[in-house]
Design a protein around this motif. Structure first.
Motif: not given
Length: 135
Positions: A7-11, A71-75, A95-100
């Motif tokens: 997930t992104c930081s905000c989910g 690249f897909r990122f959270c707006p 997938v960005a490993v940090g997202g896990f």
């Protein structure tokens, strides 16, 4: 089969993948450094199918060898969550490993653009390094 969700930081933006990673690597190219705001990107490749939830903003980057990466990122929070390579969207996703948010995630096997690696970054023993992108 094991399922993982990044997930992104905000989910708001999520991606669910199945199975074990096809590969885990780090990229030290300047584009990844700028994109992540870090000194390298940590990525894990997964085979399709994958499921995306939420809204993503897209950015297309053309690599040194001409490949196009979306690249897909959270707006909302701006976190990069995943990307695909043109022509391979139906077969795999990175997938960005940090997202896990999983400290037990498998270690990287490969390090690309090692010519751009900051000298203080130490790689795990046994990591295969490539001066540039081997593909």
């Amino acid at each position: 089969m094991r399922s993982r969700t990044a997930t992104c930081s905000c989910g708001q933006l999520r991606i669910e993948v199945q199975g074990e990673p096809l590969g885990v690597g780090v990229c030290h190219c300047l584009a990844c450094q700028r994109r992540t705001g870090s000194v390298f990107a940590a990525l894990a490749g997964f085979a399709a199918p994958y499921k995306v939830s939420g809204t993503a903003t897209e950015y297309v980057h053309v690599g040194d060898q001409g490949a196009k990466f979306t690249f897909r990122f959270c707006p909302v929070c701006g976190s990069t969550v995943f990307h695909t390579e043109e022509g391979h969207e139906q077969s795999s996703v990175n997938v960005a490993v940090g997202g896990f948010a999983d400290p037990s995630f498998p270690v990287p096997q490969d390090s690309v653009y090692d010519c751009r690696r900051h000298p203080w970054v130490q790689l795990p023993p046994g990591t295969q390094t490539y001066d540039k992108d081997p593909t």
